[in-house]
Write a protein that holds these residues in place. Sequence first.
Motif, mmCIF file in Angstrom:
data_model
loop_
_atom_site.group_PDB
_atom_site.id
_atom_site.type_symbol
_atom_site.label_atom_id
_atom_site.label_comp_id
_atom_site.label_asym_id
_atom_site.label_seq_id
_atom_site.Cartn_x
_atom_site.Cartn_y
_atom_site.Cartn_z
ATOM 1 N N PRO A 1 17.142 4.716 0.181
ATOM 2 C CA PRO A 1 16.195 6.083 1.034
ATOM 3 C C PRO A 1 16.601 7.178 0.228
ATOM 4 C CG PRO A 1 18.299 5.109 2.116
ATOM 5 C CD PRO A 1 17.892 4.007 1.107
ATOM 6 N N GLY A 2 17.849 7.500 -0.599
ATOM 7 C CA GLY A 2 17.749 8.595 -1.151
ATOM 8 C C GLY A 2 17.069 8.979 -2.078
ATOM 9 N N THR A 3 16.539 7.718 -2.744
ATOM 10 C CA THR A 3 15.849 8.161 -4.104
ATOM 11 C C THR A 3 14.530 8.704 -3.551
ATOM 12 O OG1 THR A 3 16.756 6.030 -5.111
ATOM 13 C CG2 THR A 3 14.707 6.978 -5.791
ATOM 14 N N ILE A 4 13.668 8.304 -2.642
ATOM 15 C CA ILE A 4 12.527 8.729 -2.078
ATOM 16 C C ILE A 4 12.525 10.035 -1.569
ATOM 17 C CG2 ILE A 4 12.166 7.554 0.008
ATOM 18 C CD1 ILE A 4 9.760 7.681 -2.756
ATOM 19 N N ARG A 5 13.703 10.340 -1.016
ATOM 20 C CA ARG A 5 13.729 11.626 -0.210
ATOM 21 C C ARG A 5 14.081 13.010 -1.191
ATOM 22 N NH1 ARG A 5 17.954 9.368 4.275
ATOM 23 N NH2 ARG A 5 16.558 8.098 5.137
ATOM 24 N N ARG A 6 14.505 12.623 -2.518
ATOM 25 C CA ARG A 6 14.347 13.713 -3.344
ATOM 26 C C ARG A 6 13.137 14.273 -3.807
ATOM 27 N NH1 ARG A 6 18.838 10.330 -4.892
ATOM 28 N NH2 ARG A 6 17.661 9.663 -6.632
ATOM 29 N N TYR A 7 13.123 15.454 -4.355
ATOM 30 C CA TYR A 7 11.937 15.880 -5.162
ATOM 31 C C TYR A 7 11.447 14.995 -6.031
ATOM 32 C CZ TYR A 7 8.623 18.827 -7.930
ATOM 33 O OH TYR A 7 7.701 19.102 -8.639
ATOM 34 N N ARG A 8 10.343 14.728 -6.184
ATOM 35 C CA ARG A 8 9.969 13.968 -7.332
ATOM 36 C C ARG A 8 8.706 14.572 -8.030
ATOM 37 N NH1 ARG A 8 13.657 10.569 -9.433
ATOM 38 N NH2 ARG A 8 14.889 9.806 -7.648
ATOM 39 N N SER A 9 8.413 14.547 -9.124
ATOM 40 C CA SER A 9 7.101 14.713 -9.724
ATOM 41 C C SER A 9 6.059 13.861 -9.465
ATOM 42 C CB SER A 9 7.278 14.835 -11.528
ATOM 43 O OG SER A 9 7.454 13.585 -12.055
ATOM 44 N N ASP B 1 0.973 -1.144 -0.067
ATOM 45 C CA ASP B 1 -0.018 -0.031 0.005
ATOM 46 C C ASP B 1 0.912 1.148 0.006
ATOM 47 O OD1 ASP B 1 0.769 0.310 2.477
ATOM 48 O OD2 ASP B 1 -0.880 -0.417 3.467
ATOM 49 N N PRO B 2 0.428 2.277 -0.216
ATOM 50 C CA PRO B 2 1.330 3.479 -0.071
ATOM 51 C C PRO B 2 2.144 3.502 0.827
ATOM 52 C CG PRO B 2 -1.105 4.160 -0.442
ATOM 53 C CD PRO B 2 -1.254 2.787 -0.288
ATOM 54 N N GLN B 3 1.888 3.388 2.340
ATOM 55 C CA GLN B 3 2.937 3.374 3.323
ATOM 56 C C GLN B 3 3.903 2.220 3.279
ATOM 57 O OE1 GLN B 3 0.802 3.301 7.293
ATOM 58 N NE2 GLN B 3 2.742 2.755 8.446
ATOM 59 N N GLU B 4 3.466 1.125 3.048
ATOM 60 C CA GLU B 4 4.216 0.098 2.777
ATOM 61 C C GLU B 4 5.373 0.186 1.729
ATOM 62 O OE1 GLU B 4 6.840 -3.313 3.676
ATOM 63 O OE2 GLU B 4 5.419 -2.220 5.055
ATOM 64 N N SER B 5 4.883 0.771 0.532
ATOM 65 C CA SER B 5 5.702 0.965 -0.608
ATOM 66 C C SER B 5 7.117 1.989 -0.118
ATOM 67 C CB SER B 5 4.946 1.861 -1.620
ATOM 68 O OG SER B 5 4.059 0.634 -2.260
ATOM 69 N N TYR B 6 6.637 3.129 0.453
ATOM 70 C CA TYR B 6 7.659 4.014 1.150
ATOM 71 C C TYR B 6 8.622 3.165 1.705
ATOM 72 C CZ TYR B 6 5.498 8.319 -0.731
ATOM 73 O OH TYR B 6 5.126 9.357 -1.474
ATOM 74 N N ALA B 7 8.198 2.314 2.771
ATOM 75 C CA ALA B 7 9.047 1.700 3.542
ATOM 76 C C ALA B 7 9.863 0.873 2.981
ATOM 77 C CB ALA B 7 8.101 0.896 4.578
ATOM 78 N N VAL B 8 9.355 0.038 1.782
ATOM 79 C CA VAL B 8 10.333 -0.788 1.064
ATOM 80 C C VAL B 8 11.449 -0.160 0.364
ATOM 81 C CG1 VAL B 8 10.373 -2.022 -1.224
ATOM 82 C CG2 VAL B 8 8.643 -2.563 0.520
ATOM 83 N N LEU B 9 11.399 1.097 -0.199
ATOM 84 C CA LEU B 9 12.159 1.906 -0.866
ATOM 85 C C LEU B 9 13.195 2.237 0.202
ATOM 86 C CD1 LEU B 9 10.749 3.708 -3.887
ATOM 87 C CD2 LEU B 9 11.805 1.800 -3.566
ATOM 88 N N GLU B 10 12.731 2.870 1.537
ATOM 89 C CA GLU B 10 13.438 3.374 2.723
ATOM 90 C C GLU B 10 14.455 2.214 2.900
ATOM 91 O OE1 GLU B 10 14.515 6.419 5.160
ATOM 92 O OE2 GLU B 10 13.292 6.265 3.547
ATOM 93 N N ARG B 11 14.066 1.025 3.063
ATOM 94 C CA ARG B 11 15.082 -0.102 3.353
ATOM 95 C C ARG B 11 16.110 -0.353 2.158
ATOM 96 N NH1 ARG B 11 10.305 -2.654 4.786
ATOM 97 N NH2 ARG B 11 10.059 -4.023 3.099
ATOM 98 N N HIS B 12 15.777 0.022 1.012
ATOM 99 C CA HIS B 12 16.884 -0.233 0.087
ATOM 100 C C HIS B 12 17.349 0.733 -0.552
ATOM 101 C CE1 HIS B 12 15.774 -4.469 0.171
ATOM 102 N NE2 HIS B 12 14.471 -4.257 0.105
#
Length: 384
Positions: free
Chosen positions: A268-276, A255-266
Amino acid sequence: MGPVDDATITARTDAYFNRTRAILARFGDVPVTYALFLRRPVLSAPRLLTDWLARVAAARGIEVACETMFEEGAWVGAGEPLLTITGSFLHLVDLETLLLQKLGPACVAAHNAYRMCLGLPKARFLAMQARHCAGFEMQDMMDYAASVGSVAAQKEGALGFIGNATDATAGYYGAPAGYGTMPHALIGYAGSTLRACEMFHETFPDADLTVLSDYFGREVTDTLEVCRHFPQMAAAGRIAVRLDTHGGRFLEGLDPQESYAVLERHTPGTIRRYRSETELRYLVGTGVSAAAIWRMRETLDAAGFDRVRIVASSGFGVDKCQVMSDAAAPIDVVGTGSFIPDSWSETYATADIVSYGDVQSVKVGREFLLRRAERSGHGGKAGA
Protein backbone atom coordinates in the motif's frame (compact mmCIF):
# COMPACT_ATOMS: atom_id res chain seq x y z
CA MET A 1 35.86 -8.87 -32.85
CA GLY A 2 36.18 -7.24 -36.24
CA PRO A 3 38.69 -7.53 -39.09
CA VAL A 4 42.36 -6.61 -38.66
CA ASP A 5 43.60 -6.51 -42.25
CA ASP A 6 44.69 -3.13 -43.59
CA ALA A 7 42.33 -3.13 -46.57
CA THR A 8 39.22 -3.54 -44.44
CA ILE A 9 40.39 -1.02 -41.85
CA THR A 10 41.09 1.49 -44.61
CA ALA A 11 37.62 0.98 -46.06
CA ARG A 12 35.87 1.36 -42.70
CA THR A 13 37.72 4.28 -41.14
CA ASP A 14 37.13 7.96 -41.82
CA ALA A 15 38.87 9.19 -44.95
CA TYR A 16 40.72 12.00 -43.16
CA PHE A 17 42.52 9.42 -41.01
CA ASN A 18 43.66 7.57 -44.13
CA ARG A 19 44.92 10.83 -45.62
CA THR A 20 46.71 11.67 -42.39
CA ARG A 21 48.42 8.30 -42.53
CA ALA A 22 49.63 9.04 -46.06
CA ILE A 23 50.99 12.41 -44.90
CA LEU A 24 52.85 10.74 -42.01
CA ALA A 25 54.35 8.21 -44.42
CA ARG A 26 55.74 11.13 -46.45
CA PHE A 27 56.86 13.51 -43.69
CA GLY A 28 57.82 11.13 -40.90
CA ASP A 29 56.30 9.17 -38.05
CA VAL A 30 56.23 10.12 -34.35
CA PRO A 31 55.17 8.24 -31.20
CA VAL A 32 51.92 9.53 -29.75
CA THR A 33 49.64 8.90 -26.80
CA TYR A 34 45.86 8.93 -27.16
CA ALA A 35 43.43 9.38 -24.27
CA LEU A 36 39.93 7.93 -24.74
CA PHE A 37 36.94 9.13 -22.73
CA LEU A 38 33.17 9.61 -22.65
CA ARG A 39 31.20 12.68 -21.64
CA ARG A 40 28.92 10.84 -19.18
CA PRO A 41 29.42 8.45 -16.26
CA VAL A 42 29.84 4.82 -17.35
CA LEU A 43 31.29 1.51 -16.29
CA SER A 44 34.65 0.60 -17.73
CA ALA A 45 34.14 -2.02 -20.45
CA PRO A 46 37.21 -1.81 -22.71
CA ARG A 47 37.95 -5.49 -23.39
CA LEU A 48 36.52 -5.59 -26.92
CA LEU A 49 38.70 -2.61 -27.81
CA THR A 50 41.88 -3.91 -26.20
CA ASP A 51 41.48 -7.41 -27.63
CA TRP A 52 40.96 -6.04 -31.13
CA LEU A 53 43.87 -3.61 -30.79
CA ALA A 54 46.14 -6.47 -29.73
CA ARG A 55 45.13 -8.40 -32.84
CA VAL A 56 45.81 -5.40 -35.08
CA ALA A 57 49.19 -4.84 -33.43
CA ALA A 58 50.12 -8.48 -34.03
CA ALA A 59 48.98 -8.31 -37.64
CA ARG A 60 51.00 -5.15 -38.27
CA GLY A 61 54.03 -6.35 -36.32
CA ILE A 62 54.09 -3.28 -34.10
CA GLU A 63 54.20 -2.61 -30.38
CA VAL A 64 51.34 -0.69 -28.78
CA ALA A 65 51.07 0.14 -25.09
CA CYS A 66 47.45 0.20 -23.94
CA GLU A 67 47.02 1.38 -20.36
CA THR A 68 43.55 0.97 -18.84
CA MET A 69 42.88 3.52 -16.10
CA PHE A 70 40.11 1.53 -14.42
CA GLU A 71 39.44 -2.12 -13.74
CA GLU A 72 36.75 -3.68 -15.90
CA GLY A 73 33.37 -2.91 -14.31
CA ALA A 74 34.63 0.07 -12.31
CA TRP A 75 32.65 3.31 -12.26
CA VAL A 76 34.15 6.06 -14.43
CA GLY A 77 33.20 9.73 -14.17
CA ALA A 78 32.32 11.96 -17.10
CA GLY A 79 35.45 13.07 -18.92
CA GLU A 80 37.72 10.61 -17.14
CA PRO A 81 40.06 8.85 -19.59
CA LEU A 82 39.22 5.16 -19.62
CA LEU A 83 42.51 4.24 -21.23
CA THR A 84 45.54 5.60 -23.02
CA ILE A 85 47.11 4.12 -26.13
CA THR A 86 50.75 4.80 -27.00
CA GLY A 87 52.46 3.84 -30.21
CA SER A 88 53.31 4.83 -33.75
CA PHE A 89 51.13 7.67 -35.03
CA LEU A 90 51.40 6.13 -38.50
CA HIS A 91 49.94 2.84 -37.31
CA LEU A 92 47.36 4.20 -34.87
CA VAL A 93 45.83 7.09 -36.77
CA ASP A 94 43.63 4.98 -39.04
CA LEU A 95 42.33 2.92 -36.09
CA GLU A 96 40.58 5.73 -34.23
CA THR A 97 37.15 5.32 -35.83
CA LEU A 98 37.01 1.59 -35.16
CA LEU A 99 38.42 1.89 -31.64
CA LEU A 100 35.76 4.38 -30.61
CA GLN A 101 33.01 2.16 -32.03
CA LYS A 102 34.14 -0.62 -29.69
CA LEU A 103 34.27 1.46 -26.52
CA GLY A 104 31.41 3.90 -25.97
CA PRO A 105 28.31 1.71 -26.48
CA ALA A 106 29.74 -1.09 -24.36
CA CYS A 107 30.52 1.24 -21.46
CA VAL A 108 27.05 2.84 -21.45
CA ALA A 109 25.24 -0.49 -21.78
CA ALA A 110 27.33 -1.94 -18.94
CA HIS A 111 26.31 0.99 -16.75
CA ASN A 112 22.65 0.43 -17.61
CA ALA A 113 22.85 -3.29 -16.88
CA TYR A 114 24.55 -2.60 -13.56
CA ARG A 115 21.81 -0.19 -12.47
CA MET A 116 19.07 -2.59 -13.58
CA CYS A 117 20.56 -5.44 -11.58
CA LEU A 118 20.91 -3.27 -8.49
CA GLY A 119 17.35 -2.04 -8.97
CA LEU A 120 16.07 -5.63 -8.64
CA PRO A 121 18.85 -7.35 -6.71
CA LYS A 122 16.81 -10.45 -5.86
CA ALA A 123 15.78 -11.17 -9.46
CA ARG A 124 17.82 -13.02 -12.02
CA PHE A 125 18.18 -11.45 -15.45
CA LEU A 126 18.24 -12.88 -18.95
CA ALA A 127 19.65 -10.80 -21.80
CA MET A 128 17.09 -10.76 -24.62
CA GLN A 129 18.48 -7.94 -26.76
CA ALA A 130 19.61 -9.89 -29.82
CA ARG A 131 16.57 -9.09 -31.95
CA HIS A 132 17.01 -5.37 -31.27
CA CYS A 133 20.64 -5.22 -32.39
CA ALA A 134 21.97 -4.00 -35.72
CA GLY A 135 23.76 -7.22 -36.56
CA PHE A 136 25.88 -9.71 -34.66
CA GLU A 137 28.72 -7.33 -33.82
CA MET A 138 26.32 -5.15 -31.83
CA GLN A 139 24.70 -8.21 -30.26
CA ASP A 140 28.10 -9.46 -29.14
CA MET A 141 28.99 -6.05 -27.73
CA MET A 142 25.75 -5.74 -25.79
CA ASP A 143 26.11 -9.21 -24.27
CA TYR A 144 29.67 -8.40 -23.24
CA ALA A 145 28.47 -5.13 -21.71
CA ALA A 146 25.60 -6.74 -19.81
CA SER A 147 27.99 -9.32 -18.38
CA VAL A 148 30.33 -6.57 -17.17
CA GLY A 149 27.48 -4.66 -15.53
CA SER A 150 26.18 -7.88 -14.01
CA VAL A 151 29.51 -8.82 -12.42
CA ALA A 152 29.81 -5.32 -10.96
CA ALA A 153 26.31 -5.60 -9.46
CA GLN A 154 26.97 -9.11 -8.16
CA LYS A 155 29.90 -7.73 -6.17
CA GLU A 156 27.31 -5.57 -4.37
CA GLY A 157 24.98 -8.49 -3.64
CA ALA A 158 22.70 -8.61 -6.69
CA LEU A 159 21.95 -11.90 -8.47
CA GLY A 160 22.49 -10.27 -11.87
CA PHE A 161 22.42 -11.89 -15.30
CA ILE A 162 22.45 -15.68 -15.47
CA GLY A 163 22.41 -15.97 -19.26
CA ASN A 164 20.99 -14.80 -22.54
CA ALA A 165 18.95 -15.97 -25.50
CA THR A 166 21.62 -17.05 -27.99
CA ASP A 167 24.26 -19.76 -28.01
CA ALA A 168 26.93 -17.64 -29.69
CA THR A 169 27.32 -15.19 -26.80
CA ALA A 170 26.23 -17.36 -23.85
CA GLY A 171 29.85 -17.69 -22.76
CA TYR A 172 29.90 -14.11 -21.48
CA TYR A 173 27.60 -15.27 -18.68
CA GLY A 174 29.29 -18.58 -18.05
CA ALA A 175 26.31 -20.39 -19.58
CA PRO A 176 26.71 -23.38 -21.93
CA ALA A 177 23.97 -22.21 -24.31
CA GLY A 178 21.16 -19.71 -24.76
CA TYR A 179 17.98 -19.91 -22.69
CA GLY A 180 14.37 -19.77 -23.83
CA THR A 181 11.25 -21.88 -24.20
CA MET A 182 9.02 -20.67 -27.02
CA PRO A 183 7.96 -17.60 -29.04
CA HIS A 184 4.41 -16.43 -29.60
CA ALA A 185 4.60 -17.94 -33.09
CA LEU A 186 4.66 -21.48 -31.68
CA ILE A 187 1.48 -20.84 -29.69
CA GLY A 188 -0.24 -19.57 -32.82
CA TYR A 189 0.88 -22.69 -34.64
CA ALA A 190 -0.28 -25.00 -31.83
CA GLY A 191 -3.68 -23.34 -31.52
CA SER A 192 -3.59 -23.09 -27.73
CA THR A 193 -1.14 -22.24 -24.99
CA LEU A 194 -1.52 -25.67 -23.44
CA ARG A 195 -0.91 -27.50 -26.72
CA ALA A 196 2.24 -25.46 -27.35
CA CYS A 197 3.50 -26.43 -23.89
CA GLU A 198 2.69 -30.07 -24.58
CA MET A 199 4.63 -29.93 -27.85
CA PHE A 200 7.57 -28.33 -26.09
CA HIS A 201 7.59 -30.90 -23.30
CA GLU A 202 7.31 -33.83 -25.71
CA THR A 203 10.28 -32.49 -27.67
CA PHE A 204 12.38 -31.40 -24.67
CA PRO A 205 11.20 -33.57 -21.78
CA ASP A 206 14.16 -32.78 -19.54
CA ALA A 207 13.89 -29.01 -19.92
CA ASP A 208 12.01 -26.72 -17.56
CA LEU A 209 8.91 -25.12 -19.03
CA THR A 210 8.13 -21.43 -19.27
CA VAL A 211 4.52 -20.63 -20.18
CA LEU A 212 4.21 -17.65 -22.51
CA SER A 213 0.82 -16.60 -21.27
CA ASP A 214 -0.48 -13.59 -23.20
CA TYR A 215 -1.11 -14.83 -26.76
CA PHE A 216 -4.89 -15.20 -26.29
CA GLY A 217 -5.19 -12.55 -23.59
CA ARG A 218 -5.86 -15.22 -20.96
CA GLU A 219 -2.73 -14.93 -18.87
CA VAL A 220 -4.30 -16.28 -15.69
CA THR A 221 -6.59 -18.89 -17.27
CA ASP A 222 -4.00 -20.38 -19.60
CA THR A 223 -1.25 -20.42 -16.96
CA LEU A 224 -3.44 -22.28 -14.49
CA GLU A 225 -4.49 -24.71 -17.21
CA VAL A 226 -0.88 -25.56 -17.97
CA CYS A 227 0.05 -25.90 -14.29
CA ARG A 228 -2.87 -28.28 -13.70
CA HIS A 229 -1.85 -30.32 -16.74
CA PHE A 230 1.73 -30.65 -15.43
CA PRO A 231 1.20 -30.78 -11.64
CA GLN A 232 4.42 -32.64 -10.88
CA MET A 233 6.55 -30.16 -12.79
CA ALA A 234 4.74 -27.29 -11.09
CA ALA A 235 5.32 -28.81 -7.65
CA ALA A 236 8.99 -29.37 -8.45
CA GLY A 237 9.52 -25.73 -9.43
CA ARG A 238 10.09 -26.63 -13.07
CA ILE A 239 7.39 -24.34 -14.47
CA ALA A 240 7.52 -20.59 -14.87
CA VAL A 241 5.05 -18.14 -16.36
CA ARG A 242 6.33 -15.35 -18.56
CA LEU A 243 4.32 -12.15 -18.45
CA ASP A 244 4.64 -10.20 -21.69
CA THR A 245 1.24 -8.51 -21.90
CA HIS A 246 0.95 -5.93 -24.67
CA GLY A 247 1.06 -2.32 -23.51
CA GLY A 248 -2.33 -1.66 -25.08
CA ARG A 249 -4.27 -3.87 -22.67
CA PHE A 250 -4.43 -5.00 -19.05
CA LEU A 251 -3.58 -8.45 -17.80
CA GLU A 252 -6.64 -10.72 -17.73
CA GLY A 253 -8.97 -9.66 -14.92
CA LEU A 254 -7.36 -6.28 -14.29
CA ASP A 255 -8.53 -2.75 -14.94
CA PRO A 256 -7.43 0.53 -13.34
CA GLN A 257 -9.56 0.05 -10.24
CA GLU A 258 -8.55 -3.56 -9.67
CA SER A 259 -4.91 -2.73 -10.32
CA TYR A 260 -4.97 -0.20 -7.49
CA ALA A 261 -6.72 -2.75 -5.29
CA VAL A 262 -4.04 -5.39 -5.94
CA LEU A 263 -1.24 -3.07 -4.90
CA GLU A 264 -3.23 -1.88 -1.91
CA ARG A 265 -3.36 -5.49 -0.72
CA HIS A 266 0.34 -6.16 -1.11
CA THR A 267 2.29 -2.90 -1.00
CA PRO A 268 0.00 0.00 0.00
CA GLY A 269 2.78 2.48 0.69
CA THR A 270 4.02 2.25 -2.87
CA ILE A 271 0.85 3.51 -4.49
CA ARG A 272 0.19 6.22 -1.92
CA ARG A 273 3.39 8.09 -2.59
CA TYR A 274 3.64 10.73 -5.30
CA ARG A 275 4.31 9.18 -8.68
CA SER A 276 5.04 10.51 -12.14
CA GLU A 277 2.84 9.45 -15.02
CA THR A 278 5.46 6.95 -16.16
CA GLU A 279 5.83 5.46 -12.68
CA LEU A 280 2.06 5.09 -12.36
CA ARG A 281 1.94 3.26 -15.67
CA TYR A 282 4.60 0.84 -14.44
CA LEU A 283 2.64 0.31 -11.23
CA VAL A 284 -1.01 0.13 -12.28
CA GLY A 285 -1.15 0.69 -16.03
CA THR A 286 -1.52 -1.59 -18.99
CA GLY A 287 1.04 -4.17 -19.96
CA VAL A 288 3.37 -5.84 -17.49
CA SER A 289 2.73 -3.67 -14.44
CA ALA A 290 3.57 -4.28 -10.81
CA ALA A 291 -0.13 -4.93 -10.25
CA ALA A 292 -0.13 -7.56 -13.01
CA ILE A 293 2.83 -9.36 -11.46
CA TRP A 294 1.29 -9.28 -7.98
CA ARG A 295 -2.03 -10.49 -9.42
CA MET A 296 -0.36 -13.46 -11.07
CA ARG A 297 1.54 -14.31 -7.88
CA GLU A 298 -1.52 -14.26 -5.64
CA THR A 299 -3.51 -16.31 -8.17
CA LEU A 300 -0.81 -18.97 -8.44
CA ASP A 301 -0.42 -19.18 -4.68
CA ALA A 302 -4.16 -19.45 -4.11
CA ALA A 303 -4.31 -22.35 -6.58
CA GLY A 304 -1.50 -24.18 -4.80
CA PHE A 305 1.22 -23.38 -7.33
CA ASP A 306 3.49 -21.43 -5.02
CA ARG A 307 6.63 -22.91 -6.63
CA VAL A 308 5.77 -21.66 -10.11
CA ARG A 309 8.13 -18.83 -10.93
CA ILE A 310 7.33 -15.53 -12.64
CA VAL A 311 9.37 -14.23 -15.56
CA ALA A 312 8.67 -10.59 -16.40
CA SER A 313 9.52 -9.00 -19.73
CA SER A 314 8.59 -5.92 -21.78
CA GLY A 315 10.50 -2.68 -21.30
CA PHE A 316 12.40 -3.51 -18.12
CA GLY A 317 14.95 -0.73 -18.26
CA VAL A 318 16.59 1.12 -15.38
CA ASP A 319 13.52 3.14 -14.39
CA LYS A 320 11.05 0.26 -14.60
CA CYS A 321 13.30 -1.99 -12.55
CA GLN A 322 13.48 0.66 -9.84
CA VAL A 323 9.71 1.07 -9.74
CA MET A 324 9.25 -2.70 -9.55
CA SER A 325 11.67 -2.77 -6.64
CA ASP A 326 9.67 -0.05 -4.86
CA ALA A 327 6.56 -2.19 -5.29
CA ALA A 328 8.41 -5.32 -4.09
CA ALA A 329 7.07 -7.02 -7.23
CA PRO A 330 7.56 -10.81 -6.85
CA ILE A 331 9.71 -11.28 -9.94
CA ASP A 332 11.95 -14.31 -10.18
CA VAL A 333 13.50 -13.58 -13.56
CA VAL A 334 13.59 -10.49 -15.78
CA GLY A 335 13.94 -10.97 -19.53
CA THR A 336 15.20 -7.73 -21.02
CA GLY A 337 17.26 -6.07 -23.69
CA SER A 338 16.67 -2.59 -22.31
CA PHE A 339 20.28 -2.11 -21.29
CA ILE A 340 20.81 -1.07 -24.92
CA PRO A 341 21.35 2.69 -24.66
CA ASP A 342 18.23 4.78 -25.30
CA SER A 343 20.10 7.87 -26.45
CA TRP A 344 22.80 6.72 -28.83
CA SER A 345 24.49 10.12 -28.75
CA GLU A 346 25.48 9.40 -25.14
CA THR A 347 27.60 6.48 -26.34
CA TYR A 348 29.93 8.61 -28.43
CA ALA A 349 33.48 8.12 -27.16
CA THR A 350 36.25 10.57 -28.00
CA ALA A 351 39.97 10.04 -28.60
CA ASP A 352 42.41 12.94 -28.28
CA ILE A 353 46.18 12.81 -28.68
CA VAL A 354 47.78 14.19 -25.51
CA SER A 355 51.46 13.88 -26.47
CA TYR A 356 53.60 13.84 -29.60
CA GLY A 357 56.94 12.30 -28.76
CA ASP A 358 58.03 13.90 -25.47
CA VAL A 359 55.87 16.98 -25.95
CA GLN A 360 52.46 17.19 -24.28
CA SER A 361 49.87 18.83 -26.50
CA VAL A 362 46.08 18.74 -26.77
CA LYS A 363 43.50 20.94 -28.39
CA VAL A 364 42.18 23.90 -26.41
CA GLY A 365 39.38 22.84 -24.10
CA ARG A 366 40.76 19.36 -23.44
CA GLU A 367 43.59 20.34 -21.12
CA PHE A 368 42.02 18.27 -18.36
CA LEU A 369 43.15 15.18 -20.26
CA LEU A 370 46.80 16.08 -19.73
CA ARG A 371 46.40 15.74 -15.98
CA ARG A 372 44.11 12.74 -15.95
CA ALA A 373 46.04 10.73 -18.52
CA GLU A 374 49.07 10.75 -16.19
CA ARG A 375 47.31 8.47 -13.67
CA SER A 376 48.65 4.97 -13.36
CA GLY A 377 46.50 2.30 -14.94
CA HIS A 378 46.19 -1.45 -14.77
CA GLY A 379 46.78 -2.23 -18.41
CA GLY A 380 49.70 -3.48 -20.44
CA LYS A 381 50.99 -3.89 -23.91
CA ALA A 382 48.53 -4.77 -26.64
CA GLY A 383 50.69 -6.66 -29.04
CA ALA A 384 54.38 -6.89 -29.73
